[in-house]
Enzyme design. Sequence first.
Site: not given
Length: 510
Positions: A129, A191, A221, A225, A258
Amino acid sequence: MKGIRGKISIIFFIIVLLFNFSSCSKKSVERTKQDGMVFYEVFVRAFYDSDGDGIGDLKGLTQKLPYIKSLGVNGIWLMPVFKSPSYHGYDVSDYYNINPEYGTNEDFENFINKAHELGIKVILDLVVNHTSSKHPWFLNADSSPKSKYRDYYIWATQDTKLNEPSALGTKQWYNKGSGFYNAIFWSEMPDLNFDNKKVRKEIKKIAKYWLDKGVDGFRLDAAMHIYQPNRVQDTLNWWKEFGDYCRSIKKDVYLVGEVWSSERAIAPYLKYLDSCFNFKLAEGIIDAVIKGDSSKLQYNLPFIYDEYKNSYKDYVDAPFLTNHDMDRVMSKIDDVNKMKLAASILLTMPGNPFIYYGEEIGMKGEKPDEYIREPFKWGKEYVPGQTKWIDSEYNVGDYAPSVEEQDNDPKSLLNFYRDMIKFRLGNDILSKGDITIIETQPEILAYYRAINNDKLFIVHNLTGNLVNTELKLDQNDKLKGETLKGDGIVRIEDNKIKINLKPYSTVIIK
Ligand code: CA
């Protein structure tokens, strides 16, 4: 001339259109069900130190593979092992090299070969991410708005509301000199911009590099997002692209995401990833064990599993109790019998269970994060190989659980875990079957696990008292009443299941 050119360009346009259409409609790479596994989550820094510098390393982990094998698990999830400026590694500065504190790429290859020899798969924490703010991509991108890496990250425009918090409620725009960049977790974790095809290509290249080295999959992970929350479909499309790509390289790759959210938010990810961690189940098991009351779990579980199944029929759940981001389960439960019960529930649930290192010996730990990641306790006192990456706060002095003390004690938590894991993986219904929750009184938790018509009945006593009760047996349930495991009596009599359970015990019958 003009007319002919026009026709040629129309034909060319149609060809391009057809070509695009055929590549868009390309079917997903076929998926095979990745079940029948139990994973052990390891923080290398905390596990075993081979060279006496106090920091856990890959050579140490390799030396301790026989211990991990002795647990009966057949999978290891390594928390981040790539180069990173932080102790935890969730901000990667080089995706192609092992953190030198942990060893070399050669050490890694040696580790994975030894793990495979023991029948243990290895999945890596893949954190994409964001990168570290020390990653060369970011350093270059931030050096000038004209950098060829500028578009690898997300930059504020004139319209950006710089004070608007992220979906996590955090500050999300930072400036190191050349403009405001997006970083939802931390200023030092900028990001990545997944709208940039080059970024997507880079990530797939990284995956290929490690899959080619023998890695069996990835723990993804912060999987939800990748894009801002109003672009969930784009995030899902990315994981589809990534999943298809990984499966084209290794058809039985295991991808576990996740997605720290509700079952409704998790469900669509199961179309593209093999598993997602079941956070609600984790919380539910611990809550039920602490309160001695299964009602909430009984109510929630059918909703969770229905939601998952409706999204993807062959989903594989990923149950766990706590992980490296949560206070340790033993700190919450604080009782070895209840801890065994929690393990018992975890290890009779469907999917691929994950065990966080230290959980099996009852290590404690509460936030801040460093203290839920304390040195793994090989000995009650210091023994060579034990890491000293941080001074333990929770697993020293009066409370110092260790492998040394529990290894040969048949009643220890460690041997309870070993026994349950072995039993689970030796029983196909338990490791691969479906689940049906049975409505009962809150003092017990009961369910069927089944593959077609082959059924197991499992019941747990959540209380410190003896429980005597009976459940109505469904006419279709061809249970023989043979006890496979457990501390108590469960009999089939007159279309009833008669239950007689010792405190905090579990019985499994077929
Ligand atoms: Ca070391």
